[in-house]
Design a protein around this motif. Structure first.
Motif, PDB file in Angstrom:
ATOM      1  N   SER A   1       0.856  -1.202  -0.215  1.00 53.02           N
ATOM      2  CA  SER A   1       0.154   0.008  -0.054  1.00 53.02           C
ATOM      3  C   SER A   1       0.845   1.320  -0.103  1.00 53.02           C
TER       4      SER A   1
ATOM      5  N   SER B   1      -6.008   3.517   4.814  1.00 49.22           N
ATOM      6  CA  SER B   1      -5.438   2.630   3.588  1.00 49.22           C
ATOM      7  C   SER B   1      -6.527   1.930   2.894  1.00 49.22           C
TER       8      SER B   1
ATOM      9  N   LYS C   1       3.318   6.427   5.532  1.00 48.41           N
ATOM     10  CA  LYS C   1       2.162   5.361   5.129  1.00 48.41           C
ATOM     11  C   LYS C   1       2.826   3.979   5.380  1.00 48.41           C
TER      12      LYS C   1
END
Length: 280
Positions: A61, A120, A228
């Motif tokens: 991701s 996400s 992230k």
């Protein structure tokens, strides 16, 4: 006898002087890094850690960083996007993490970017890519074009969410850090990825949402900027992270790590970079 006393006095004085002189500070040990791939650099160009940083690997991701980067260059934050059944089905059918979007909701681009980056959301990724390609194929082409412009020579995207795909997709630690630096230059992106929680109040256009950031590093250390998390079985647990240390922006990435360990390792790497910066 007096000579012995004088010699003893001189010896004691020398010993006292040695003990008084402050010893040089000991540099922090390089942290142990269990991730298969890792890289840490600061805004002055100093590389603080590297491990197989040019190896091409899947990044799960972390792909969504590029998705957000493209959307921020294509869209107006106040634009509204209608969530479709295909957006919802895409996340559910592929076992992706979701922002719990529902068919028919009309959310702003700003809110969908929070849904993309904090929980996400694969559903948010699908809605954004579908809208700003237009169509997912065209959107992925824009992602790869942006990668070329940014000099990410070892990066190739096949989708907007990082899910495993037959055609594959890959990047390197060096490229991911370079992308993060470019993305963090955007104030909106920087605000989003630094947020621990984002609440979308219920309106006539959409239901209420509360999204929490999967990046636990934000809760562990001061001065963390984001960025992230990611996970697939193929990529392992990944973390792209950044923080302010010693007046510099430090950006790092861990690819192919373990879940909890990636956060403790990232914290140690930020402290290690801080120590090295402070020593000049």
């Amino acid at each position: 006898m007096s000579g012995m006393r004088i010699g003893g006095f001189i010896g004691s004085a020398i010993l006292a002087l040695i003990l008084w002189i402050p010893s040089p500070a000991v540099a922090a040990d390089t942290p142990a890094v269990g991730a298969g791939v890792a890289y840490v650099i600061d805004s002055a160009g100093t590389i603080h850690y590297g491990k197989r940083q040019t190896r091409r690997v899947p990044v799960a991701s972390l792909v969504k960083v590029m998705t957000a980067y493209v959307v921020l260059n294509e869209a107006k934050l106040g634009d509204r996007i209608t969530v479709t059944s295909a957006d919802v089905r895409h996340a559910v059918a592929n076992g992706a993490t979701t922002a719990a979007l529902a068919k028919g909701e009309r959310l702003t681009v700003r809110d969908l970017l929070y849904g993309l980056m904090l929980p996400s959301g694969g559903d948010a990724a699908n809605a954004l890519a579908r809208t700003y390609g237009p169509g997912k194929t065209a959107f992925v082409a824009k992602m790869n074009a942006a990668a070329r412009r940014l000099g990410l020579r070892d990066t190739w995207y096949t989708n907007a969410d990082g899910l495993p795909a037959p055609a594959g997709g890959h990047s390197t630690a060096v490229d991911q850090v370079r992308l993060a630096k470019a993305a963090l230059a955007n104030p909106t992106f920087r605000t989003i990825v630094a947020r621990e929680k984002h609440v979308v109040p219920r309106t006539s256009l959409h239901r209420a949402h509360t999204w929490r950031n999967t990046n636990k590093l934000l809760q562990r250390a001061e001065g963390v900027l984001g960025v992230k998390t990611g996970y697939t079985r193929e990529a392992g647990f990944c973390l792209l992270f950044a923080g302010e240390r010693g007046g510099r922006q430090v950006i790092g990435v861990l690819l192919g790590d373990q879940d909890a360990r990636r956060f403790t390792t990232a914290e140690k790497l930020l402290d290690y970079a801080d120590d090295r910066i402070s020593r000049g």
